[in-house]
Design a protein around this motif. Sequence first.
Motif, PDB file in Angstrom:
ATOM      1  N   SER A  58       3.573   4.155  11.644  1.00  0.00           N
ATOM      2  CA  SER A  58       4.067   3.112  10.759  1.00  0.00           C
ATOM      3  C   SER A  58       5.150   2.262  11.434  1.00  0.00           C
ATOM      4  O   SER A  58       5.169   1.040  11.278  1.00  0.00           O
ATOM      5  N   ILE A  59       6.013   2.892  12.182  1.00  0.00           N
ATOM      6  CA  ILE A  59       7.073   2.165  12.894  1.00  0.00           C
ATOM      7  C   ILE A  59       6.461   1.223  13.929  1.00  0.00           C
ATOM      8  O   ILE A  59       6.834   0.048  14.016  1.00  0.00           O
ATOM      9  N   VAL A  60       5.523   1.732  14.696  1.00  0.00           N
ATOM     10  CA  VAL A  60       4.863   0.897  15.702  1.00  0.00           C
ATOM     11  C   VAL A  60       4.117  -0.254  15.028  1.00  0.00           C
ATOM     12  O   VAL A  60       4.191  -1.406  15.479  1.00  0.00           O
ATOM     13  N   PHE A  65       3.388  -5.851  13.555  1.00  0.00           N
ATOM     14  CA  PHE A  65       3.216  -6.786  12.441  1.00  0.00           C
ATOM     15  C   PHE A  65       4.220  -7.924  12.542  1.00  0.00           C
ATOM     16  O   PHE A  65       3.854  -9.099  12.417  1.00  0.00           O
ATOM     17  N   MET A  66       5.492  -7.579  12.734  1.00  0.00           N
ATOM     18  CA  MET A  66       6.523  -8.614  12.779  1.00  0.00           C
ATOM     19  C   MET A  66       6.324  -9.550  13.971  1.00  0.00           C
ATOM     20  O   MET A  66       6.513 -10.760  13.851  1.00  0.00           O
ATOM     21  N   LEU A  67       5.941  -9.001  15.110  1.00  0.00           N
ATOM     22  CA  LEU A  67       5.681  -9.845  16.281  1.00  0.00           C
ATOM     23  C   LEU A  67       4.505 -10.791  16.038  1.00  0.00           C
ATOM     24  O   LEU A  67       4.586 -11.986  16.334  1.00  0.00           O
ATOM     25  N   MET A  68       3.423 -10.256  15.484  1.00  0.00           N
ATOM     26  CA  MET A  68       2.234 -11.090  15.259  1.00  0.00           C
ATOM     27  C   MET A  68       2.488 -12.120  14.163  1.00  0.00           C
ATOM     28  O   MET A  68       2.031 -13.267  14.268  1.00  0.00           O
ATOM     29  N   ALA A  69       3.216 -11.740  13.111  1.00  0.00           N
ATOM     30  CA  ALA A  69       3.515 -12.694  12.039  1.00  0.00           C
ATOM     31  C   ALA A  69       4.426 -13.802  12.558  1.00  0.00           C
ATOM     32  O   ALA A  69       4.253 -14.974  12.199  1.00  0.00           O
ATOM     33  N   PHE A  70       5.389 -13.455  13.412  1.00  0.00           N
ATOM     34  CA  PHE A  70       6.253 -14.487  13.976  1.00  0.00           C
ATOM     35  C   PHE A  70       5.469 -15.404  14.910  1.00  0.00           C
ATOM     36  O   PHE A  70       5.642 -16.623  14.886  1.00  0.00           O
ATOM     37  N   GLY A  93      -4.231  -6.394   5.983  1.00  0.00           N
ATOM     38  CA  GLY A  93      -3.589  -5.180   6.479  1.00  0.00           C
ATOM     39  C   GLY A  93      -2.444  -4.726   5.591  1.00  0.00           C
ATOM     40  O   GLY A  93      -2.260  -3.524   5.353  1.00  0.00           O
ATOM     41  N   GLN A  94      -1.669  -5.667   5.055  1.00  0.00           N
ATOM     42  CA  GLN A  94      -0.569  -5.311   4.156  1.00  0.00           C
ATOM     43  C   GLN A  94      -1.108  -4.683   2.868  1.00  0.00           C
ATOM     44  O   GLN A  94      -0.509  -3.750   2.332  1.00  0.00           O
ATOM     45  N   ILE A  95      -2.231  -5.191   2.377  1.00  0.00           N
ATOM     46  CA  ILE A  95      -2.822  -4.608   1.170  1.00  0.00           C
ATOM     47  C   ILE A  95      -3.331  -3.198   1.452  1.00  0.00           C
ATOM     48  O   ILE A  95      -3.126  -2.283   0.654  1.00  0.00           O
ATOM     49  N   ILE A  96      -3.968  -3.004   2.594  1.00  0.00           N
ATOM     50  CA  ILE A  96      -4.476  -1.678   2.959  1.00  0.00           C
ATOM     51  C   ILE A  96      -3.330  -0.680   3.091  1.00  0.00           C
ATOM     52  O   ILE A  96      -3.461   0.492   2.704  1.00  0.00           O
TER      53      ILE A  96
END
Length: 169
Positions: A58-60, A65-70, A93-96
């Motif tokens: 989850s941490i990874v 997630f934050m890198l790809m969203a940015f 992915g957030q919904i899953i």
Amino acid sequence: MTRAMDDRQIRMDRMRYVKNTASSRLCYLAILMNVLYFVSIYQSDVGSWYYQMLIGISIVYNLLFMLMAFLASEGVKNYKANYSWMLYGLGIGQIIRIFILPSMAHQAVVKVNNAETLVMGNGQYIRCVLYLLISAGCLIAAAWINQSKSRALAEYEQSLSSHTAKEAA
């Protein structure tokens, strides 16, 4: 009728020089909701339930997630349609994710000082689900806005180039 067409043409021409801030800001809001989600999860310390491989994964995932969203937020600023697909994927992915860690923690019971305790109470579970749903909604909205704006801009630029070619001939 001419005034309405002039206003539309001005709006479309402005898009060539102005960034797509709506999609970009929605991406930032999605990142913020993700941060609130993982702060809520990682501040919990009920027994030893959270000390497992799933938390490491989850941490990874949160970092990726934050890198790809940015990255996508920077791409959609310039009306790049391909980043919409990345945002759709991140939103799904957030919904899953709702059905993985929060659901498992909400259903888990551990023994602490000879008393059975829920790993994640109802309030925290609802908060985590809301954070993930808002994040997903922001990402999907950002993708949809970017797709429609980038398509409109591409069509406008194509009409400009065909209009210029006709004038040159």
